[in-house]
Design a protein around this motif. Structure first.
Motif, PDB file in Angstrom:
ATOM      1  N   SER A 355       0.833  -1.204   0.000  1.00 42.94           N
ATOM      2  CA  SER A 355       0.000   0.000   0.000  1.00 42.94           C
ATOM      3  C   SER A 355       0.866   1.253   0.000  1.00 42.94           C
ATOM      4  O   SER A 355       0.573   2.229  -0.704  1.00 42.94           O
ATOM      5  CB  SER A 355      -0.921  -0.002   1.222  1.00 42.94           C
ATOM      6  OG  SER A 355      -1.848  -1.075   1.154  1.00 42.94           O
ATOM      7  N   HIS A 356       1.947   1.228   0.765  1.00 44.49           N
ATOM      8  CA  HIS A 356       2.859   2.374   0.808  1.00 44.49           C
ATOM      9  C   HIS A 356       3.548   2.577  -0.541  1.00 44.49           C
ATOM     10  O   HIS A 356       3.669   3.720  -1.017  1.00 44.49           O
ATOM     11  CB  HIS A 356       3.910   2.171   1.900  1.00 44.49           C
ATOM     12  CG  HIS A 356       4.985   3.216   1.899  1.00 44.49           C
ATOM     13  ND1 HIS A 356       4.767   4.523   2.318  1.00 44.49           N
ATOM     14  CD2 HIS A 356       6.289   3.158   1.499  1.00 44.49           C
ATOM     15  CE1 HIS A 356       5.881   5.213   2.174  1.00 44.49           C
ATOM     16  NE2 HIS A 356       6.815   4.415   1.687  1.00 44.49           N
ATOM     17  N   LEU A 357       3.991   1.492  -1.161  1.00 44.36           N
ATOM     18  CA  LEU A 357       4.670   1.604  -2.457  1.00 44.36           C
ATOM     19  C   LEU A 357       3.727   2.145  -3.527  1.00 44.36           C
ATOM     20  O   LEU A 357       4.139   2.909  -4.405  1.00 44.36           O
ATOM     21  CB  LEU A 357       5.220   0.229  -2.874  1.00 44.36           C
ATOM     22  CG  LEU A 357       6.396  -0.304  -2.049  1.00 44.36           C
ATOM     23  CD1 LEU A 357       6.690  -1.752  -2.412  1.00 44.36           C
ATOM     24  CD2 LEU A 357       7.645   0.554  -2.263  1.00 44.36           C
ATOM     25  N   MET A 358       2.460   1.760  -3.453  1.00 41.51           N
ATOM     26  CA  MET A 358       1.489   2.259  -4.420  1.00 41.51           C
ATOM     27  C   MET A 358       1.157   3.716  -4.141  1.00 41.51           C
ATOM     28  O   MET A 358       1.049   4.530  -5.066  1.00 41.51           O
ATOM     29  CB  MET A 358       0.232   1.384  -4.393  1.00 41.51           C
ATOM     30  CG  MET A 358       0.478  -0.037  -4.886  1.00 41.51           C
ATOM     31  SD  MET A 358      -0.952  -1.131  -4.690  1.00 41.51           S
ATOM     32  CE  MET A 358      -2.155  -0.346  -5.769  1.00 41.51           C
ATOM     33  N   LYS A 362       5.504   4.237  -6.538  1.00 47.47           N
ATOM     34  CA  LYS A 362       6.595   3.352  -6.953  1.00 47.47           C
ATOM     35  C   LYS A 362       6.058   2.178  -7.775  1.00 47.47           C
ATOM     36  O   LYS A 362       6.770   1.610  -8.605  1.00 47.47           O
ATOM     37  CB  LYS A 362       7.356   2.804  -5.731  1.00 47.47           C
ATOM     38  CG  LYS A 362       7.918   3.867  -4.801  1.00 47.47           C
ATOM     39  CD  LYS A 362       8.976   4.689  -5.467  1.00 47.47           C
ATOM     40  CE  LYS A 362       9.743   5.554  -4.468  1.00 47.47           C
ATOM     41  NZ  LYS A 362       8.884   6.480  -3.729  1.00 47.47           N
ATOM     42  N   ILE A 363       4.801   1.827  -7.508  1.00 51.42           N
ATOM     43  CA  ILE A 363       4.158   0.698  -8.176  1.00 51.42           C
ATOM     44  C   ILE A 363       2.729   1.091  -8.535  1.00 51.42           C
ATOM     45  O   ILE A 363       2.044   1.753  -7.749  1.00 51.42           O
ATOM     46  CB  ILE A 363       4.129  -0.554  -7.262  1.00 51.42           C
ATOM     47  CG1 ILE A 363       5.539  -1.105  -7.045  1.00 51.42           C
ATOM     48  CG2 ILE A 363       3.251  -1.655  -7.860  1.00 51.42           C
ATOM     49  CD1 ILE A 363       5.593  -2.274  -6.075  1.00 51.42           C
ATOM     50  N   ASN A 364       2.287   0.688  -9.723  1.00 52.59           N
ATOM     51  CA  ASN A 364       0.888   0.829 -10.122  1.00 52.59           C
ATOM     52  C   ASN A 364       0.254  -0.549 -10.208  1.00 52.59           C
ATOM     53  O   ASN A 364       0.927  -1.518 -10.574  1.00 52.59           O
ATOM     54  CB  ASN A 364       0.765   1.518 -11.485  1.00 52.59           C
ATOM     55  CG  ASN A 364       1.105   2.992 -11.410  1.00 52.59           C
ATOM     56  OD1 ASN A 364       0.895   3.641 -10.373  1.00 52.59           O
ATOM     57  ND2 ASN A 364       1.630   3.536 -12.501  1.00 52.59           N
ATOM     58  N   PRO A 372       6.033  -1.675 -11.960  1.00 55.94           N
ATOM     59  CA  PRO A 372       6.887  -0.600 -11.434  1.00 55.94           C
ATOM     60  C   PRO A 372       6.801   0.649 -12.299  1.00 55.94           C
ATOM     61  O   PRO A 372       6.716   0.568 -13.523  1.00 55.94           O
ATOM     62  CB  PRO A 372       8.288  -1.213 -11.457  1.00 55.94           C
ATOM     63  CG  PRO A 372       8.228  -2.250 -12.534  1.00 55.94           C
ATOM     64  CD  PRO A 372       6.822  -2.796 -12.502  1.00 55.94           C
ATOM     65  N   THR A 373       6.802   1.795 -11.668  1.00 56.40           N
ATOM     66  CA  THR A 373       6.863   3.080 -12.365  1.00 56.40           C
ATOM     67  C   THR A 373       8.341   3.436 -12.567  1.00 56.40           C
ATOM     68  O   THR A 373       9.224   2.747 -12.044  1.00 56.40           O
ATOM     69  CB  THR A 373       6.201   4.170 -11.511  1.00 56.40           C
ATOM     70  OG1 THR A 373       6.973   4.327 -10.302  1.00 56.40           O
ATOM     71  CG2 THR A 373       4.765   3.793 -11.148  1.00 56.40           C
ATOM     72  N   PRO A 374       8.650   4.508 -13.307  1.00 54.63           N
ATOM     73  CA  PRO A 374      10.056   4.938 -13.382  1.00 54.63           C
ATOM     74  C   PRO A 374      10.673   5.168 -12.002  1.00 54.63           C
ATOM     75  O   PRO A 374      11.832   4.831 -11.768  1.00 54.63           O
ATOM     76  CB  PRO A 374       9.977   6.234 -14.198  1.00 54.63           C
ATOM     77  CG  PRO A 374       8.804   6.006 -15.109  1.00 54.63           C
ATOM     78  CD  PRO A 374       7.808   5.260 -14.260  1.00 54.63           C
TER      79      PRO A 374
END
Length: 388
Positions: A355-358, A362-364, A372-374
């Motif tokens: 949840s934090h990464l989204m 950082k992640i979609n 992963p995003t850029p």
């Protein structure tokens, strides 16, 4: 996750390994005229043993007849594959066509030093069936090329691109390096702009890295050379991604951009998707059905084993299901296909991390896949550690 979920993952992994996917064929060409100070790939600065290498590669290939159903990519990497004559490369490709099953639409890539390519040679290479060139331009500035120890010049790079287009290559890739000492961010952006002016189908951008055992690694360790700091490198990485995406390129892997899905490197994607591949030549690696094996990083040892009638493999490993899962995460978080939710084995703690990464972009999430995003690419090597 309940044990039943893990059992389903194992069943799915077995089923995937049984699918007769078309494999990739890699040939390592270990010859260079000179060794670049940053390069950690196996090569020797001599061309004397090219005839012996050509014979040995054919001998090695015979050991694997029938092991791989078919190949739809062939990749000549190195070293400097463009040092091999078009006639010899054509002879090798004809041999592979006779001994292996190559698909009608096979992608055949040759890595080339711009200093080796003129119109005549490019035309002869195209006649062999090579249909994709990966040019190691690295930079369009003489200062950068001098530091990198490249034997070609900036005009050589331009001439090689023009020769490739003139001879009919419609799938051209350019390799570029950023983070070179003395290279400013603006000069890197200028190099990218120059590359874009040639409208290559593929661009690879690599940050200069001090690999252990290389002259560059020693220079950095002794304080003789200072590379870009982490913040500047990250800033330029994100700017590079933004710039190329704005020009219509897919940022489909950490270091790779393509003008559409059809222009991605079909061969390299096999490594990232755990698809079978056969590697021929010294230091080459192979993979099939959880088994990975590799040849010695020594041309002499490679030749000696084949002269004795033995397979040249120097070692092998059988990957466990846990190792396969971890590798799939390591590889998946480095490319735009990402990973599935089922691969993560989510616990409450891991869900919180996800949840934090989204939330931090950082992640979609796209249906069942996590992409992963850029910004996520900057953490690509660390992302799997959150889900171990």
């Amino acid at each position: 996750m309940a044990s039943g979920g893990r059992d389903k993952d194992k069943e799915r992994m077995v089923k995937i390994s049984e699918v007769p996917e078309k494999a990739g064929l890699y040939i390592h060409v270990p010859f260079c005229r000179s060794k670049c100070p940053y390069c950690h790939f196996y090569s020797i600065p001599s061309l004397d043993l090219i005839p012996d290498w050509l014979k040995a590669v054919k001998k090695e290939a015979l050991f694997y007849q029938g092991l791989f159903p078919s190949f739809d990519t062939v990749y000549f990497g190195g070293g400097t594959p463009s040092l091999i004559s078009p006639a010899a490369l054509g002879e090798l490709l004809d041999f592979f066509r006779e001994r292996f099953r190559l698909s009608a639409d096979v992608e055949v890539t040759l890595e080339a030093n711009p200093g080796d390519l003129d119109r005549e040679k490019a035309r002869e290479l195209r006649k062999t069936g090579i249909n994709r060139l990966s040019l190691g331009a690295q930079s369009f500035f003489e200062e950068d090329l001098k530091f990198l120890g490249r034997r070609h010049s900036a005009p050589d790079a331009v001439q090689a691109i023009e020769a490739a287009r003139w001879s009919g290559f419609e799938n051209l890739g350019l390799d570029l390096i950023f983070g070179i000492p003395g290279q400013t961010g603006s000069r890197w952006q200028e190099a990218l702009t120059r590359a874009l002016s040639f409208q290559p189908e593929h661009i690879s951008t690599y940050q200069l890295t001090p690999e252990e055992g290389t002259p560059l690694g020693n220079w950095v360790a002794r304080g003789r050379v200072r590379l870009w700091g982490e913040e500047e490198a990250a800033r330029q990485f994100l700017e590079t991604s933004r710039m190329l995406r704005s020009r219509g390129y897919l940022h489909y892997e950490v270091s790779n951009f393509a003008r559409g899905e059809e222009r991605t490197s079909r061969h390299n994607r096999k490594y990232w998707q755990q698809v079978p591949y056969l590697g021929l030549g010294p230091a080459a690696h192979s993979y099939r059905e959880k088994r990975r094996w590799w040849n010695p990083a020594s041309l002499e040892a490679y030749l000696d084993r084949l002269r004795e009638g033995r397979k040249p493999a120097a070692g092998e490993e059988i990957l466990s299901n846990d190792q396969m899962r971890m590798e799939s995460l390591l590889l998946g978080f480095r490319n735009r296909e990402g990973v599935t939710m089922g691969q993560l084995h989510l616990t409450p703690g891991r869900r919180a991390v996800l949840s934090h990464l989204m939330a931090s972009k950082k992640i979609n999430r796209q249906e069942d896949r996590l992409i992963p995003t850029p910004q996520g690419y900057l953490l690509a090597d660390n992302l799997p550690l959150f889900f171990c």
